[in-house]
Design an enzyme around this catalytic site. Structure first.
Site, PDB file in Angstrom:
ATOM      1  N   ASN A   1       0.871  -1.179   0.000  1.00 25.56           N
ATOM      2  CA  ASN A   1       0.000   0.000   0.000  1.00 25.56           C
ATOM      3  C   ASN A   1       0.903   1.223   0.000  1.00 25.56           C
ATOM      4  O   ASN A   1       1.511   1.548   1.012  1.00 25.56           O
ATOM      5  CB  ASN A   1      -0.885  -0.035   1.260  1.00 25.56           C
ATOM      6  N   TRP A   2       0.987   1.873  -1.154  1.00 22.04           N
ATOM      7  CA  TRP A   2       1.938   2.982  -1.297  1.00 22.04           C
ATOM      8  C   TRP A   2       1.409   4.279  -0.674  1.00 22.04           C
ATOM      9  O   TRP A   2       2.126   5.250  -0.599  1.00 22.04           O
ATOM     10  CB  TRP A   2       2.283   3.196  -2.772  1.00 22.04           C
ATOM     11  N   LYS A   3       0.162   4.289  -0.253  1.00 23.84           N
ATOM     12  CA  LYS A   3      -0.440   5.476   0.384  1.00 23.84           C
ATOM     13  C   LYS A   3      -0.170   6.719  -0.477  1.00 23.84           C
ATOM     14  O   LYS A   3      -0.157   6.609  -1.695  1.00 23.84           O
ATOM     15  CB  LYS A   3       0.071   5.605   1.816  1.00 23.84           C
TER      16      LYS A   3
ATOM     17  N   HIS B   1      -9.297   1.373   5.234  1.00 19.23           N
ATOM     18  CA  HIS B   1      -8.009   1.506   5.924  1.00 19.23           C
ATOM     19  C   HIS B   1      -8.176   2.427   7.138  1.00 19.23           C
ATOM     20  O   HIS B   1      -8.948   3.383   7.086  1.00 19.23           O
ATOM     21  CB  HIS B   1      -6.963   2.064   4.957  1.00 19.23           C
TER      22      HIS B   1
ATOM     23  N   GLU C   1      -6.459   4.720   8.216  1.00 23.90           N
ATOM     24  CA  GLU C   1      -6.206   6.149   7.922  1.00 23.90           C
ATOM     25  C   GLU C   1      -7.442   6.797   7.306  1.00 23.90           C
ATOM     26  O   GLU C   1      -7.701   7.983   7.524  1.00 23.90           O
ATOM     27  CB  GLU C   1      -4.975   6.277   7.006  1.00 23.90           C
TER      28      GLU C   1
ATOM     29  N   GLU D   1      -5.112  -4.899  10.510  1.00 24.45           N
ATOM     30  CA  GLU D   1      -4.090  -3.879  10.712  1.00 24.45           C
ATOM     31  C   GLU D   1      -4.325  -3.185  12.054  1.00 24.45           C
ATOM     32  O   GLU D   1      -5.105  -2.227  12.128  1.00 24.45           O
ATOM     33  CB  GLU D   1      -4.140  -2.839   9.582  1.00 24.45           C
TER      34      GLU D   1
ATOM     35  N   GLY E   1       2.955   2.140  10.826  1.00 19.31           N
ATOM     36  CA  GLY E   1       3.925   3.226  10.680  1.00 19.31           C
ATOM     37  C   GLY E   1       4.636   3.582  11.972  1.00 19.31           C
ATOM     38  O   GLY E   1       5.296   4.619  12.072  1.00 19.31           O
TER      39      GLY E   1
ATOM     40  N   SER F   1       3.863  -2.330  10.162  1.00 18.05           N
ATOM     41  CA  SER F   1       5.324  -2.401  10.331  1.00 18.05           C
ATOM     42  C   SER F   1       5.914  -3.751   9.915  1.00 18.05           C
ATOM     43  O   SER F   1       6.841  -4.255  10.555  1.00 18.05           O
ATOM     44  CB  SER F   1       5.713  -2.051  11.772  1.00 18.05           C
TER      45      SER F   1
ATOM     46  N   GLY G   1       3.101  -1.137   4.228  1.00 16.60           N
ATOM     47  CA  GLY G   1       3.139   0.295   3.925  1.00 16.60           C
ATOM     48  C   GLY G   1       4.566   0.723   3.626  1.00 16.60           C
ATOM     49  O   GLY G   1       5.079   0.524   2.523  1.00 16.60           O
ATOM     50  N   GLY G   2       5.237   1.275   4.623  1.00 13.59           N
ATOM     51  CA  GLY G   2       6.573   1.863   4.447  1.00 13.59           C
ATOM     52  C   GLY G   2       7.553   0.987   3.688  1.00 13.59           C
ATOM     53  O   GLY G   2       8.246   1.461   2.776  1.00 13.59           O
TER      54      GLY G   2
HETATM   55  P1  13P Z   1       3.348   0.278   7.648  1.00 17.07           P
HETATM   56  O1  13P Z   1       3.864  -0.989   7.012  1.00 17.07           O
HETATM   57  O2  13P Z   1       4.087   1.509   7.198  1.00 17.07           O
HETATM   58  O3  13P Z   1       3.262   0.151   9.143  1.00 17.07           O
HETATM   59  O4  13P Z   1       1.849   0.472   7.117  1.00 17.07           O
HETATM   60  C1  13P Z   1       0.957  -0.589   7.188  1.00 17.07           C
HETATM   61  C2  13P Z   1      -0.270  -0.221   6.450  1.00 17.07           C
HETATM   62  O5  13P Z   1      -1.004   0.652   6.865  1.00 17.07           O
HETATM   63  C3  13P Z   1      -0.554  -0.920   5.196  1.00 17.07           C
HETATM   64  O6  13P Z   1      -1.824  -0.640   4.735  1.00 17.07           O
END
Ligand code: 13P
Length: 250
Positions: free
Chosen positions: A10-12, A95, A97, A167, A173, A213, A234-235
């Site tokens: 997920n590149w956000k 998600h 977020e 999640e 993050g 993470s 994510g990251g």
């Molecule tokens: P991180 O891997 O940066 O913690 O993010 C997870 C995430 O929200 C994937 O959708």
């Protein structure tokens, strides 16, 4: 029952169109595994060029959200049919977020899930508790109410098409990963709920991804657990090296 693993990035809100195409191409070119599904979710503006760059590769492309109306006077929204036409096969929905910063609710998650299925997209439905909720021993209850609301009204046939992502909000993050036991227990609770709400076949077949993470160093332990069928990253999905490292570890 063996479920095919999925590693999803997920590149956000990251990467220009050119950077997205370069990253997706680097992942595709260096991918050595064909025994699992690999998916990337770029920003809306990069979906079509990324999907074009990936034509002929096994990489899957997802949207990060969608609106439930197909078209019309809904400024700035993107619908399922548009995502599909741009080359996406999957879409992330609910998600944390989106829930936290954009006021999404179980009701809107439900509308989006239904619209995604109608458009022929596979929804990746995100659920997860906050730290406060975990510390108050409310994890299972929170997961159940998010699932009950988000998946309301779905038929067995529709349920069989879903992917769920667990999640925990406190692990996103933050560098804090759920322990392998915490992840596996939450996934088992989600799986059992799917069995009660739908049926045994859905319980056994639904893929549940862990997100929060995930890194190359912790992926193997998490992904080896019985109820963990992949990762939503994510990251660490923002460099080909780390993302491929997770895929190799799976
Ligand atoms: P991180 O891997 O940066 O913690 O993010 C997870 C995430 O929200 C994937 O959708």
């Amino acid at each position: 029952m063996s479920r095919r693993l999925m590693v999803a990035g997920n590149w956000k809100l990251n990467k220009t169109v050119d950077e997205s195409v370069a990253l997706a191409s680097a992942v595709a070119q260096n991918l050595k595994r064909d025994d699992l599904d690999v998916l990337v979710a770029p920003t809306f503006v990069a979906i079509h060029p990324v999907a074009q760059a990936l034509a002929g590769s096994p990489l899957l492309v997802a949207g990060q959200n969608l609106y439930w109306q197909d078209k019309g006077a809904f400024t700035a929204e993107i619908s399922g049919p548009l995502l599909k036409a741009a080359g996406a096969s999957h879409v992330i929905i609910g998600h944390s977020e989106r829930r936290q910063f954009f006021a999404e609710t179980e009701k809107t998650v439900n509308l989006r899930v239904t619209a995604a299925l109608q458009a022929g997209l596979t929804p990746i439905v995100c659920v997860g508790e906050t730290l406060e909720e975990r510390e108050a021993n409310q994890t299972d209850g929170v997961l159940e109410s998010q699932l009950a609301g988000g998946l309301a009204g779905l038929s067995l046939e529709q349920a069989a098409k879903l992917i769920i992502a667990y999640e925990p909000v406190w692990a996103i993050g933050t560098g804090k990963t759920a322990s392998e036991d915490q992840a596996d227990q939450a996934h088992a609770a989600i799986r059992a709920w799917m069995g009660r709400r739908f049926d045994k076949a859905v319980e056994n077949s639904v893929r549940i991804l862990y997100g929060g993470s995930v890194k190359p160093a912790n992926a193997a332990g998490l992904l080896n657990r019985e109820h963990v069928d992949g990762a939503l990253v994510g990251g660490a999905s923002l460099t080909a090296e780390d993302f491929l490292g997770i895929i190799e570890a799976a």
